[in-house]
Scaffold this active site. Structure first.
Site, short mmCIF file in Angstrom:
data_model
loop_
_atom_site.label_atom_id
_atom_site.label_comp_id
_atom_site.label_asym_id
_atom_site.label_seq_id
_atom_site.Cartn_x
_atom_site.Cartn_y
_atom_site.Cartn_z
N HIS A 61 0.85 -1.19 0.00
CA HIS A 61 0.00 0.00 0.00
C HIS A 61 0.88 1.24 0.00
CE1 HIS A 61 1.24 -0.39 4.18
NE2 HIS A 61 0.88 0.87 4.39
N ASP A 97 0.35 5.11 1.92
CA ASP A 97 -0.48 5.50 3.06
C ASP A 97 -1.61 6.43 2.66
OD1 ASP A 97 1.04 4.03 4.86
OD2 ASP A 97 2.44 5.68 5.18
N HIS A 103 4.69 0.36 0.28
CA HIS A 103 5.46 -0.38 1.27
C HIS A 103 4.65 -1.53 1.86
CE1 HIS A 103 3.55 2.93 3.49
NE2 HIS A 103 3.59 2.16 4.58
N ARG A 133 5.41 6.24 14.39
CA ARG A 133 5.27 6.74 13.02
C ARG A 133 4.70 8.15 13.01
NH1 ARG A 133 2.05 4.44 7.86
NH2 ARG A 133 0.54 5.99 8.54
C1 SIN Z 1 3.33 1.09 7.91
O1 SIN Z 1 3.52 2.28 8.08
O2 SIN Z 1 2.64 0.66 7.00
C2 SIN Z 1 4.00 0.12 8.87
C3 SIN Z 1 5.35 -0.26 8.41
C4 SIN Z 1 6.06 -1.14 9.39
O3 SIN Z 1 5.63 -1.27 10.53
O4 SIN Z 1 7.09 -1.71 9.02
#
Ligand code: SIN
Length: 301
Positions: free
Chosen positions: A103, A105, A262, A277
């Site tokens: 995906h 974000d 990612h 995050r």
């Molecule tokens: C994400 O922001 O999608 C999570 C990525 C992760 O925890 O490695």
């Protein structure tokens, strides 16, 4: 105190990702270093800074180098700071992980995040890697017929699957590291973004597709779009366009959310993983649309 900079940049693959050392991100980031970091992000699409051990305020200062911080729908942020999401999976948690599908974000927002910052605190003894795929490298290697089909066309993004698929009813969320809400009217609705963008710094064209939220291409039904979107997604995630990163505690990553997809790997059952995050905003995808050389092919709907 200003950071002392003897920067070393090491590309991690031929197409995406670089590790940057020799800069202390706990110190005040100078305007010169900020410009250098923005340029490296534009060039490599995801950049990693091992051994930084940033606290949350330092993480927010790093985030601000790239754009104003953004608060997001669905995911419940930290009570003490709504700009930060605590990405936690406990040792006893079964099931999926946050971000455990390809995906980018929150592409269903009118102005999706321009990028995100992920700060590794506690990691399992193995696994818990994250992969990024370059939608710029994928565009550049896309067969001409598919490029022509996508240039000037919109893709339709819907946030609703987020709330429905990943946000179980609250009573089922007890014990889960991340709490989510359902039914956000500003995010559940459809939004159109250009399927191909042009990067404002590098001028590179890049796909802006998202297997998690894109339901169809403009001018096509879901049934017509599905085989094309599947084919393109298999292309985007070819290993040649990806970097897979094995975290160490204290590493912080910054990625360009419009140029990449990612995927968080869920392979550390029985161990905990804690990341923080933050997210930053930037230009609207509409203002970054790659202009087709021939007539606009977006079907009026
Ligand atoms: C994400 O922001 O999608 C999570 C990525 C992760 O925890 O490695």
């Amino acid at each position: 105190m200003t950071a002392k900079t003897h920067v070393n940049i090491r590309k991690l693959t031929g197409r995406i990702g670089a590790e940057i050392t020799g800069i202390d991100l706990r110190a005040t980031i100078s305007a010169t270093d900020a410009a250098m970091l923005q340029e490296q992000l534009a060039r490599h699409q995801v950049i990693f800074f091992p051994g930084q051990h940033l606290d949350l305020q330092q993480q927010k200062a790093l985030t601000a180098v790239f754009g104003p911080t953004l608060q997001l729908p669905y995911v419940t942020p930290m009570e003490s700071d709504p700009d930060i999401i605590r990405v936690y999976k406990g040792a006893d948690e079964k099931g999926g992980v946050f971000g455990g599908d390809w995906h980018s974000d929150f592409s269903f927002l009118e102005i999706p995040p321009s990028g995100s910052v992920l700060n590794a605190h506690r990691l399992p003894p193995f696994g818990g890697d994250t992969l990024w795929a370059s939608q710029a490298a994928a565009w550049e290697a896309l067969p001409d017929a598919l490029q022509q089909l996508l240039l000037g066309r919109d893709a339709i993004h819907v946030g609703k699957p987020y709330g429905v698929k990943w946000a179980p009813p609250v009573k089922e969320q007890s014990g889960a590291g991340i709490q989510m809400t359902r039914g956000d009217p500003t995010a559940d609705r459809e939004r159109r973004h250009p399927a191909v963008l042009q990067h404002p710094v590098t001028g590179r064209r890049m796909l802006y597709l998202n297997p998690t939220y894109v339901t169809r291409l403009g001018g096509m039904s879901e049934v017509e779009s599905a085989p094309l979107l599947d084919q393109i997604q298999r292309h985007v995630t070819r290993p040649e366009f990806c970097v897979r990163y094995s975290w160490t505690p204290g590493t912080v990553a910054v990625w360009d959310n419009l140029a990449t997809q990612h995927y968080a790997v869920n392979d550390y059952q029985g161990y905990e993983r804690l990341m923080y995050r933050t997210t930053f905003s930037g230009p609207s995808p509409r203002d970054m649309a790659a202009v087709p050389t021939n007539a606009a092919r977006n079907a009026a709907e």
